[in-house]
Design an enzyme around this catalytic site. Structure first.
Site, PDB file in Angstrom:
ATOM      1  N   LYS A 134       0.810  -1.237   0.000  1.00  0.00           N
ATOM      2  CA  LYS A 134       0.000   0.000   0.000  1.00  0.00           C
ATOM      3  C   LYS A 134       0.838   1.280   0.000  1.00  0.00           C
ATOM      4  O   LYS A 134       0.339   2.364   0.297  1.00  0.00           O
ATOM      5  CB  LYS A 134      -1.000   0.038   1.179  1.00  0.00           C
ATOM      6  CG  LYS A 134      -1.922  -1.148   1.308  1.00  0.00           C
ATOM      7  CD  LYS A 134      -2.529  -1.647   0.038  1.00  0.00           C
ATOM      8  CE  LYS A 134      -3.541  -0.758  -0.588  1.00  0.00           C
ATOM      9  NZ  LYS A 134      -4.036  -1.362  -1.871  1.00  0.00           N
ATOM     10  N   GLY A 135       2.104   1.145  -0.361  1.00  0.00           N
ATOM     11  CA  GLY A 135       2.976   2.329  -0.380  1.00  0.00           C
ATOM     12  C   GLY A 135       2.838   3.132  -1.663  1.00  0.00           C
ATOM     13  O   GLY A 135       3.162   4.325  -1.712  1.00  0.00           O
ATOM     14  N   THR A 137       3.354   1.002  -4.755  1.00  0.00           N
ATOM     15  CA  THR A 137       4.252   0.144  -5.550  1.00  0.00           C
ATOM     16  C   THR A 137       3.752  -0.051  -6.989  1.00  0.00           C
ATOM     17  O   THR A 137       4.553  -0.080  -7.918  1.00  0.00           O
ATOM     18  CB  THR A 137       4.431  -1.233  -4.872  1.00  0.00           C
ATOM     19  OG1 THR A 137       3.135  -1.810  -4.652  1.00  0.00           O
ATOM     20  CG2 THR A 137       5.151  -1.115  -3.540  1.00  0.00           C
ATOM     21  N   ARG A 216       5.543   5.018   2.889  1.00  0.00           N
ATOM     22  CA  ARG A 216       4.437   5.978   3.073  1.00  0.00           C
ATOM     23  C   ARG A 216       4.206   6.114   4.570  1.00  0.00           C
ATOM     24  O   ARG A 216       4.502   5.159   5.321  1.00  0.00           O
ATOM     25  CB  ARG A 216       3.216   5.350   2.386  1.00  0.00           C
ATOM     26  CG  ARG A 216       1.950   6.150   2.350  1.00  0.00           C
ATOM     27  CD  ARG A 216       0.889   5.313   1.654  1.00  0.00           C
ATOM     28  NE  ARG A 216      -0.360   6.032   1.462  1.00  0.00           N
ATOM     29  CZ  ARG A 216      -1.448   5.497   0.958  1.00  0.00           C
ATOM     30  NH1 ARG A 216      -1.445   4.216   0.573  1.00  0.00           N
ATOM     31  NH2 ARG A 216      -2.548   6.191   0.814  1.00  0.00           N
ATOM     32  N   SER A 224      -4.886   2.412   4.764  1.00  0.00           N
ATOM     33  CA  SER A 224      -5.047   1.935   3.387  1.00  0.00           C
ATOM     34  C   SER A 224      -5.146   0.394   3.354  1.00  0.00           C
ATOM     35  O   SER A 224      -5.995  -0.170   2.656  1.00  0.00           O
ATOM     36  CB  SER A 224      -3.842   2.407   2.557  1.00  0.00           C
ATOM     37  OG  SER A 224      -3.854   1.824   1.289  1.00  0.00           O
ATOM     38  N   LYS A 341      -6.889   1.261  -6.584  1.00  0.00           N
ATOM     39  CA  LYS A 341      -5.811   2.194  -6.206  1.00  0.00           C
ATOM     40  C   LYS A 341      -6.413   3.577  -6.057  1.00  0.00           C
ATOM     41  O   LYS A 341      -6.951   4.134  -7.026  1.00  0.00           O
ATOM     42  CB  LYS A 341      -4.705   2.225  -7.273  1.00  0.00           C
ATOM     43  CG  LYS A 341      -4.173   0.863  -7.673  1.00  0.00           C
ATOM     44  CD  LYS A 341      -3.401   0.190  -6.566  1.00  0.00           C
ATOM     45  CE  LYS A 341      -2.982  -1.205  -6.996  1.00  0.00           C
ATOM     46  NZ  LYS A 341      -2.356  -1.958  -5.922  1.00  0.00           N
ATOM     47  N   GLY A 342      -6.328   4.092  -4.849  1.00  0.00           N
ATOM     48  CA  GLY A 342      -6.922   5.401  -4.572  1.00  0.00           C
ATOM     49  C   GLY A 342      -8.324   5.245  -4.000  1.00  0.00           C
ATOM     50  O   GLY A 342      -9.229   6.007  -4.367  1.00  0.00           O
ATOM     51  N   ARG A 343      -8.485   4.277  -3.122  1.00  0.00           N
ATOM     52  CA  ARG A 343      -9.795   4.071  -2.481  1.00  0.00           C
ATOM     53  C   ARG A 343     -10.076   5.169  -1.457  1.00  0.00           C
ATOM     54  O   ARG A 343      -9.158   5.737  -0.876  1.00  0.00           O
ATOM     55  CB  ARG A 343      -9.822   2.719  -1.740  1.00  0.00           C
ATOM     56  CG  ARG A 343      -9.851   1.490  -2.624  1.00  0.00           C
ATOM     57  CD  ARG A 343     -10.082   0.274  -1.728  1.00  0.00           C
ATOM     58  NE  ARG A 343     -10.123  -0.957  -2.486  1.00  0.00           N
ATOM     59  CZ  ARG A 343      -9.137  -1.845  -2.536  1.00  0.00           C
ATOM     60  NH1 ARG A 343      -8.027  -1.616  -1.870  1.00  0.00           N
ATOM     61  NH2 ARG A 343      -9.267  -2.946  -3.235  1.00  0.00           N
ATOM     62  N   HIS A 345     -10.795   6.330   2.086  1.00  0.00           N
ATOM     63  CA  HIS A 345     -10.500   5.755   3.412  1.00  0.00           C
ATOM     64  C   HIS A 345     -11.617   6.103   4.403  1.00  0.00           C
ATOM     65  O   HIS A 345     -12.212   7.173   4.297  1.00  0.00           O
ATOM     66  CB  HIS A 345      -9.174   6.318   3.953  1.00  0.00           C
ATOM     67  CG  HIS A 345      -7.972   5.855   3.183  1.00  0.00           C
ATOM     68  ND1 HIS A 345      -6.691   6.232   3.513  1.00  0.00           N
ATOM     69  CD2 HIS A 345      -7.848   5.034   2.105  1.00  0.00           C
ATOM     70  CE1 HIS A 345      -5.839   5.674   2.672  1.00  0.00           C
ATOM     71  NE2 HIS A 345      -6.523   4.948   1.802  1.00  0.00           N
TER      72      HIS A 345
HETATM   73  N1  LIG Z   1      -1.104   7.464  -9.530  1.00  0.00           N
HETATM   74  C1  LIG Z   1      -1.712   6.767  -8.573  1.00  0.00           C
HETATM   75  N2  LIG Z   1      -2.954   6.283  -8.778  1.00  0.00           N
HETATM   76  C2  LIG Z   1      -3.572   5.594  -7.809  1.00  0.00           C
HETATM   77  N3  LIG Z   1      -3.027   5.308  -6.606  1.00  0.00           N
HETATM   78  C3  LIG Z   1      -1.789   5.761  -6.367  1.00  0.00           C
HETATM   79  C4  LIG Z   1      -1.091   6.510  -7.324  1.00  0.00           C
HETATM   80  N4  LIG Z   1       0.098   6.830  -6.809  1.00  0.00           N
HETATM   81  C5  LIG Z   1       0.148   6.337  -5.571  1.00  0.00           C
HETATM   82  N5  LIG Z   1      -0.994   5.680  -5.298  1.00  0.00           N
HETATM   83  C6  LIG Z   1      -1.266   5.019  -4.035  1.00  0.00           C
HETATM   84  O1  LIG Z   1      -0.986   3.644  -4.189  1.00  0.00           O
HETATM   85  C7  LIG Z   1      -1.656   2.999  -3.125  1.00  0.00           C
HETATM   86  C8  LIG Z   1      -1.687   1.523  -3.386  1.00  0.00           C
HETATM   87  O2  LIG Z   1      -0.373   1.085  -3.138  1.00  0.00           O
HETATM   88  P1  LIG Z   1       0.201  -0.228  -3.787  1.00  0.00           P
HETATM   89  O3  LIG Z   1       0.079  -0.152  -5.254  1.00  0.00           O
HETATM   90  O4  LIG Z   1       1.555  -0.407  -3.242  1.00  0.00           O
HETATM   91  O5  LIG Z   1      -0.801  -1.321  -3.212  1.00  0.00           O
HETATM   92  S1  LIG Z   1      -0.565  -2.896  -3.158  1.00  0.00           S
HETATM   93  O6  LIG Z   1       0.297  -3.170  -2.019  1.00  0.00           O
HETATM   94  O7  LIG Z   1      -0.010  -3.312  -4.412  1.00  0.00           O
HETATM   95  O8  LIG Z   1      -1.920  -3.437  -2.926  1.00  0.00           O
HETATM   96  C9  LIG Z   1      -3.015   3.653  -3.106  1.00  0.00           C
HETATM   97  O9  LIG Z   1      -3.518   3.550  -1.806  1.00  0.00           O
HETATM   98  P2  LIG Z   1      -5.027   3.908  -1.443  1.00  0.00           P
HETATM   99  O10 LIG Z   1      -5.172   5.375  -1.702  1.00  0.00           O
HETATM  100  O11 LIG Z   1      -5.187   3.596  -0.037  1.00  0.00           O
HETATM  101  O12 LIG Z   1      -5.905   3.094  -2.326  1.00  0.00           O
HETATM  102  C10 LIG Z   1      -2.702   5.082  -3.549  1.00  0.00           C
HETATM  103  O13 LIG Z   1      -2.737   5.989  -2.492  1.00  0.00           O
END
Ligand SMILES: Nc1ncnc2c1ncn2[C@@H]1O[C@H](COP(=O)(O)OS(=O)(=O)O)[C@@H](OP(=O)(O)O)[C@H]1O
EC number: 2.8.2.-
Length: 378
Positions: A134-135, A137, A216, A224, A341-343, A345
């Site tokens: 959730k960093g 990645t 993060r 997250s 990605k980008g849920r 919270h």
């Molecule tokens: N460009 C872009 N678009 C969408 N989301 C972005 C982006 N850059 C960073 N993030 C942040 O990535 C978080 C998800 O992290 P990961 O991809 O490492 O998650 S995972 O571990 O693979 O499940 C995800 O966490 P959440 O916001 O909690 O959903 C995002 O905050």
């Protein structure tokens, strides 16, 4: 004295009969000697002894399918499709040495000569995004994939945690084909908190693998993580309930994975036993959202890539609240990461947030010291 005609005749006849009898006995003996199988009691006895018995001759006929004996079940694990020498198979002591010698850059698979037409091959990764969950990645990997010299596995292989026994050939088969000079990458965020992962990754290329960690704020990261779990299990207790052993006393539940992952200094200590600090790049998950081009340019430099990805590649999507990106091959069309990605919270009680910030502070400080950079979470 004249012999009686009758007696003379009978004597002559007797002599003839004797000669014929002798000739017959002699002839029979010659035949039996020359052709032993032709007859006689001894030959008949031998025939009876060597003749196949009725049951034996029946057994030679194949049994119908349903009467055939059952094969014992195979208990051995399935080997990788292409056999690799036992010495270089993961999981064996000698494999550590052998595998480290067979790193991607030095193995025979890369032995292209200049006269050869450049060939695409699947290679073991030279760089891995090892964390954190959730960093950000996925965002980092997709941004780096914009670079023409980067080839990356689409999904998470989980080789160094769950699939290690499948062997390097299995792992390599998950990588996209690449040309010599291109960089093969993968991302599996759980490696960062897997006890065995540092030694195993070190064994793959003698410690020459480049490691990227997207970090993060551990409190936001935990929320997250919780949000993701809650999306799969709607009846999950509240974040505050899971975070504390005793809410009123503010005793943090340090065994809860969502919090444990955020103690970065603890995990990093394990990695530093196997890798030097310069093998790592720590990427700010927050900056990856607010200023993706800067974080990606650090990554390009760290990976030895030409600086081809720049601000031009990014566009902040206000609806999503995150940067999206342009791929060269899709004529400027914008790509955003998926819905997971980008849920949104959940709201967390401010006291709980404050207590968790306080709890993580010493871990964060120690982490800043170890990596030589303050990420500004406190
Ligand atoms: N460009 C872009 N678009 C969408 N989301 C972005 C982006 N850059 C960073 N993030 C942040 O990535 C978080 C998800 O992290 P990961 O991809 O490492 O998650 S995972 O571990 O693979 O499940 C995800 O966490 P959440 O916001 O909690 O959903 C995002 O905050």
């Amino acid at each position: 004295m004249t012999p009686r005609p009758g007696s003379l005749c009978s004597q002559t006849t007797r002599r003839k009969l004797l000669a014929m009898f002798l000739a017959l006995v002699l002839g029979t003996s010659i035949v039996l000697y020359a052709y032993p199988g032709a007859g006689g009691p001894a030959a008949y006895a031998a025939y009876l002894y060597t003749r196949p018995r009725p049951t034996e001759s029946r057994r030679k006929k194949p049994l119908p399918q349903h009467q055939q004996p059952q094969q014992p079940p195979r208990t051995e694990p399935r080997r990788p499709s292409v056999e690799i020498p036992a010495a270089s198979r993961p999981g064996t002591q000698s494999s550590v040495i052998a595998a480290s010698r067979a790193g991607p850059a030095r193995s025979g698979e890369d032995a292209d000569t200049e006269s050869e037409i450049p060939a695409e091959r699947r290679r073991l990764p030279q760089a891995i995004i090892i964390g954190v969950k959730k960093g950000g990645t996925r965002a980092l990997l997709e941004f780096l994939r914009l670079h023409p010299d980067v080839r990356a596995a689409g999904s998470e292989p989980h080789f160094f945690d769950r699939n290690y026994q499948r062997g390097y050939d299995w792992y390599r088969s998950l990588m996209p084909p690449s040309l010599k000079g291109q960089l093969t990458m993968e991302k599996t965020p759980s490696y960062f908190v897997t006890r065995e992962a540092p030694a195993r990754i070190r064994a793959m290329a003698d410690g020459n693998t480049k490691l990227l960690v997207v970090v993060r704020d551990p409190v936001t990261r935990a929320i997250s993580d919780y949000t993701q779990t809650q999306s799969k299990r709607p009846g999950l207790p509240a974040f505050e309930e899971l975070s504390f052993r005793n809410v009123s006393a503010g005793i943090v539940e340090t065994h809860w994975n969502a919090l444990r992952i955020g103690m970065y200094a603890e995990h990093l200590q394990r990695w530093l036993r196997y890798f030097s600090r310069k093998q790592f790049l720590f990427v700010s998950g927050e900056r990856l959202v607010t200023d993706p081009a800067v974080e990606v340019s650090h990554a390009q430099r760290f990976l030895g890539l030409r600086p081809l990805i720049s601000e031009e590649n990014f566009y902040f999507n206000t609806t999503k609240g995150f940067p999206c990106f342009k791929k060269a091959e899709s004529q400027g069309q914008l790509h955003c990461l998926g819905k997971s990605k980008g849920r949104q919270h959940p709201n967390i009680q401010p006291e709980a947030l404050a207590r968790l910030q306080e709890f993580f502070q010493p871990f964060n400080r120690k982490f800043y010291q170890m990596v030589g950079h303050d990420f500004g979470w406190d």
